[in-house]
Scaffold this active site. Structure first.
Site, PDB file in Angstrom:
ATOM      1  N   PRO A   9     -24.165 -57.255  19.152  1.00 15.97           N
ATOM      2  CA  PRO A   9     -23.893 -58.448  19.949  1.00 15.97           C
ATOM      3  C   PRO A   9     -22.599 -59.162  19.563  1.00 15.97           C
ATOM      4  O   PRO A   9     -22.249 -59.254  18.391  1.00 15.97           O
ATOM      5  CB  PRO A   9     -25.110 -59.347  19.686  1.00 15.97           C
ATOM      6  CG  PRO A   9     -25.684 -58.866  18.403  1.00 15.97           C
ATOM      7  CD  PRO A   9     -25.386 -57.398  18.352  1.00 15.97           C
ATOM      8  N   ASN A  10     -21.931 -59.613  20.596  1.00 15.72           N
ATOM      9  CA  ASN A  10     -20.710 -60.416  20.507  1.00 15.72           C
ATOM     10  C   ASN A  10     -19.478 -59.647  20.048  1.00 15.72           C
ATOM     11  O   ASN A  10     -18.393 -60.227  20.000  1.00 15.72           O
ATOM     12  CB  ASN A  10     -20.918 -61.658  19.629  1.00 15.72           C
ATOM     13  CG  ASN A  10     -21.985 -62.563  20.198  1.00 15.72           C
ATOM     14  OD1 ASN A  10     -21.948 -62.900  21.381  1.00 15.72           O
ATOM     15  ND2 ASN A  10     -22.939 -62.943  19.379  1.00 15.72           N
ATOM     16  N   ARG A  17     -13.267 -64.842  20.067  1.00 14.01           N
ATOM     17  CA  ARG A  17     -14.072 -65.712  19.200  1.00 14.01           C
ATOM     18  C   ARG A  17     -13.555 -65.729  17.761  1.00 14.01           C
ATOM     19  O   ARG A  17     -13.103 -64.711  17.246  1.00 14.01           O
ATOM     20  CB  ARG A  17     -15.538 -65.257  19.217  1.00 14.01           C
ATOM     21  CG  ARG A  17     -15.756 -63.898  18.594  1.00 14.01           C
ATOM     22  CD  ARG A  17     -17.206 -63.437  18.652  1.00 14.01           C
ATOM     23  NE  ARG A  17     -17.961 -63.956  17.540  1.00 14.01           N
ATOM     24  CZ  ARG A  17     -18.673 -63.212  16.711  1.00 14.01           C
ATOM     25  NH1 ARG A  17     -18.740 -61.905  16.876  1.00 14.01           N
ATOM     26  NH2 ARG A  17     -19.339 -63.763  15.727  1.00 14.01           N
ATOM     27  N   TYR A  22     -12.190 -62.880  12.711  1.00 16.11           N
ATOM     28  CA  TYR A  22     -12.202 -61.546  13.311  1.00 16.11           C
ATOM     29  C   TYR A  22     -10.853 -61.063  13.820  1.00 16.11           C
ATOM     30  O   TYR A  22     -10.723 -59.929  14.240  1.00 16.11           O
ATOM     31  CB  TYR A  22     -13.221 -61.508  14.452  1.00 16.11           C
ATOM     32  CG  TYR A  22     -14.618 -61.825  13.996  1.00 16.11           C
ATOM     33  CD1 TYR A  22     -15.322 -60.940  13.186  1.00 16.11           C
ATOM     34  CD2 TYR A  22     -15.236 -63.021  14.356  1.00 16.11           C
ATOM     35  CE1 TYR A  22     -16.607 -61.240  12.754  1.00 16.11           C
ATOM     36  CE2 TYR A  22     -16.528 -63.321  13.924  1.00 16.11           C
ATOM     37  CZ  TYR A  22     -17.197 -62.430  13.128  1.00 16.11           C
ATOM     38  OH  TYR A  22     -18.456 -62.727  12.701  1.00 16.11           O
ATOM     39  N   ASN A  74     -21.740 -51.030  13.894  1.00 14.86           N
ATOM     40  CA  ASN A  74     -21.501 -52.424  13.543  1.00 14.86           C
ATOM     41  C   ASN A  74     -22.639 -53.190  14.209  1.00 14.86           C
ATOM     42  O   ASN A  74     -22.537 -53.559  15.377  1.00 14.86           O
ATOM     43  CB  ASN A  74     -20.141 -52.908  14.044  1.00 14.86           C
ATOM     44  CG  ASN A  74     -19.863 -54.342  13.634  1.00 14.86           C
ATOM     45  OD1 ASN A  74     -20.768 -55.078  13.258  1.00 14.86           O
ATOM     46  ND2 ASN A  74     -18.609 -54.737  13.720  1.00 14.86           N
ATOM     47  N   ALA A  77     -24.701 -59.378  14.308  1.00 11.65           N
ATOM     48  CA  ALA A  77     -25.741 -60.315  13.855  1.00 11.65           C
ATOM     49  C   ALA A  77     -27.078 -59.621  13.593  1.00 11.65           C
ATOM     50  O   ALA A  77     -27.868 -60.093  12.772  1.00 11.65           O
ATOM     51  CB  ALA A  77     -25.923 -61.435  14.867  1.00 11.65           C
ATOM     52  N   HIS A  80     -28.558 -58.689   9.963  1.00 12.53           N
ATOM     53  CA  HIS A  80     -29.307 -59.611   9.113  1.00 12.53           C
ATOM     54  C   HIS A  80     -30.698 -59.939   9.647  1.00 12.53           C
ATOM     55  O   HIS A  80     -31.426 -60.695   9.014  1.00 12.53           O
ATOM     56  CB  HIS A  80     -28.515 -60.918   8.970  1.00 12.53           C
ATOM     57  CG  HIS A  80     -27.036 -60.703   8.945  1.00 12.53           C
ATOM     58  ND1 HIS A  80     -26.391 -60.092   7.876  1.00 12.53           N
ATOM     59  CD2 HIS A  80     -26.083 -60.955   9.864  1.00 12.53           C
ATOM     60  CE1 HIS A  80     -25.095 -60.012   8.154  1.00 12.53           C
ATOM     61  NE2 HIS A  80     -24.888 -60.532   9.348  1.00 12.53           N
ATOM     62  N   ASP A  87     -35.149 -49.430  11.085  1.00 15.55           N
ATOM     63  CA  ASP A  87     -36.143 -48.360  11.223  1.00 15.55           C
ATOM     64  C   ASP A  87     -35.614 -47.197  12.056  1.00 15.55           C
ATOM     65  O   ASP A  87     -35.904 -46.041  11.763  1.00 15.55           O
ATOM     66  CB  ASP A  87     -37.426 -48.900  11.851  1.00 15.55           C
ATOM     67  CG  ASP A  87     -38.308 -49.660  10.877  1.00 15.55           C
ATOM     68  OD1 ASP A  87     -38.044 -49.611   9.654  1.00 15.55           O
ATOM     69  OD2 ASP A  87     -39.275 -50.309  11.342  1.00 15.55           O
ATOM     70  N   GLU A  99     -22.325 -48.055   8.142  1.00 15.37           N
ATOM     71  CA  GLU A  99     -22.346 -49.427   8.658  1.00 15.37           C
ATOM     72  C   GLU A  99     -20.988 -50.058   8.407  1.00 15.37           C
ATOM     73  O   GLU A  99     -20.463 -49.974   7.293  1.00 15.37           O
ATOM     74  CB  GLU A  99     -23.436 -50.213   7.927  1.00 15.37           C
ATOM     75  CG  GLU A  99     -23.522 -51.657   8.298  1.00 15.37           C
ATOM     76  CD  GLU A  99     -24.570 -52.409   7.478  1.00 15.37           C
ATOM     77  OE1 GLU A  99     -24.503 -53.645   7.460  1.00 15.37           O
ATOM     78  OE2 GLU A  99     -25.441 -51.777   6.835  1.00 15.37           O
ATOM     79  N   HIS A 101     -18.394 -53.622   9.129  1.00 17.81           N
ATOM     80  CA  HIS A 101     -18.263 -55.028   9.530  1.00 17.81           C
ATOM     81  C   HIS A 101     -16.794 -55.391   9.473  1.00 17.81           C
ATOM     82  O   HIS A 101     -16.098 -55.044   8.511  1.00 17.81           O
ATOM     83  CB  HIS A 101     -19.069 -55.936   8.599  1.00 17.81           C
ATOM     84  CG  HIS A 101     -20.521 -55.655   8.663  1.00 17.81           C
ATOM     85  ND1 HIS A 101     -21.312 -56.089   9.700  1.00 17.81           N
ATOM     86  CD2 HIS A 101     -21.316 -54.931   7.849  1.00 17.81           C
ATOM     87  CE1 HIS A 101     -22.553 -55.659   9.506  1.00 17.81           C
ATOM     88  NE2 HIS A 101     -22.576 -54.940   8.393  1.00 17.81           N
ATOM     89  N   SER A 103     -15.526 -58.420   9.152  1.00 22.69           N
ATOM     90  CA  SER A 103     -15.343 -59.379   8.062  1.00 22.69           C
ATOM     91  C   SER A 103     -16.111 -58.893   6.831  1.00 22.69           C
ATOM     92  O   SER A 103     -16.932 -57.985   6.921  1.00 22.69           O
ATOM     93  CB  SER A 103     -15.848 -60.766   8.474  1.00 22.69           C
ATOM     94  OG  SER A 103     -17.245 -60.751   8.652  1.00 22.69           O
ATOM     95  N   ARG A 108     -19.404 -64.464   3.099  1.00 20.79           N
ATOM     96  CA  ARG A 108     -19.696 -65.438   4.159  1.00 20.79           C
ATOM     97  C   ARG A 108     -20.991 -66.184   3.850  1.00 20.79           C
ATOM     98  O   ARG A 108     -21.421 -66.232   2.704  1.00 20.79           O
ATOM     99  CB  ARG A 108     -19.736 -64.705   5.504  1.00 20.79           C
ATOM    100  CG  ARG A 108     -18.338 -64.108   5.792  1.00 20.79           C
ATOM    101  CD  ARG A 108     -18.091 -63.676   7.178  1.00 20.79           C
ATOM    102  NE  ARG A 108     -18.371 -64.703   8.154  1.00 20.79           N
ATOM    103  CZ  ARG A 108     -18.640 -64.429   9.419  1.00 20.79           C
ATOM    104  NH1 ARG A 108     -18.662 -63.172   9.835  1.00 20.79           N
ATOM    105  NH2 ARG A 108     -18.871 -65.397  10.278  1.00 20.79           N
ATOM    106  N   ARG A 112     -25.770 -63.940   5.827  1.00 17.03           N
ATOM    107  CA  ARG A 112     -24.996 -62.751   6.223  1.00 17.03           C
ATOM    108  C   ARG A 112     -24.871 -61.731   5.087  1.00 17.03           C
ATOM    109  O   ARG A 112     -24.425 -60.611   5.299  1.00 17.03           O
ATOM    110  CB  ARG A 112     -23.600 -63.151   6.687  1.00 17.03           C
ATOM    111  CG  ARG A 112     -23.607 -63.915   7.981  1.00 17.03           C
ATOM    112  CD  ARG A 112     -22.196 -64.056   8.529  1.00 17.03           C
ATOM    113  NE  ARG A 112     -22.120 -65.097   9.519  1.00 17.03           N
ATOM    114  CZ  ARG A 112     -22.373 -64.925  10.810  1.00 17.03           C
ATOM    115  NH1 ARG A 112     -22.720 -63.747  11.265  1.00 17.03           N
ATOM    116  NH2 ARG A 112     -22.275 -65.943  11.643  1.00 17.03           N
TER     117      ARG A 112
END
Length: 143
Positions: A9-10, A17, A22, A74, A77, A80, A87, A99, A101, A103, A108, A112
């Site tokens: 998301p986002n 943003r 970012y 990635n 959100a 977390h 799973d 994985e 990210h 940032s 942070r 997070r």
């Protein structure tokens, strides 16, 4: 080699943003960089993004059935909060998952710093902006 890149998301709002966190490179530019880099390395790559948790779970499962060699994710959100995504990653073992990210989540907010996905991934790359995706591609090449 066939890799799947999944963005949560986002991520589609990158470049719009929180530029101080970012950066100002747009999501479209990031996708283009990923595809260009993968092509230069003779890697078949598919890049997807959704704001819906279930889509991410389905794509992770599909990677197993469609015989992908690995996933770069990635979870944003959902990193977390989502046991479902963790799973799903665990379920598709032995397909390796990295994985990433944009940032450094360890620098942070406290919430997070926790990744439900990390224990089921072969590596976590964080804090390198979009170059983390390229680093993940290189990591797959070194396996």
């Amino acid at each position: 080699m066939k890799l799947l890149v999944i963005n949560g998301p986002n991520i589609n709002m990158i470049g719009i943003r929180e530029k101080s966190i970012y950066g100002d490179v747009s999501y479209e530019e990031i996708v283009s960089e990923i595809k260009t880099y993968a092509k230069s390395k003779n890697i078949e790559i598919k890049v997807k993004q959704s704001n819906h948790e279930g889509d991410l779970v389905t794509w992770i499962q599909d990677a197993y059935f469609k015989k992908y060699d690995g996933i770069i994710i990635n979870p944003a959100a959902y990193t977390h909060t989502s046991i479902a995504i963790a799973d799903a990653i665990k379920a598709i073992s032995p397909i390796p998952v990295i994985e990433i990210h944009l940032s450094d989540i360890s620098d942070r907010e406290d919430f997070r710093k926790i990744s439900y996905c990390a224990p089921y991934c072969i590596k976590q790359i964080k804090g390198f902006g979009y170059k983390g995706y390229l680093m993940a591609i290189d990591e797959f090449l070194s396996l």
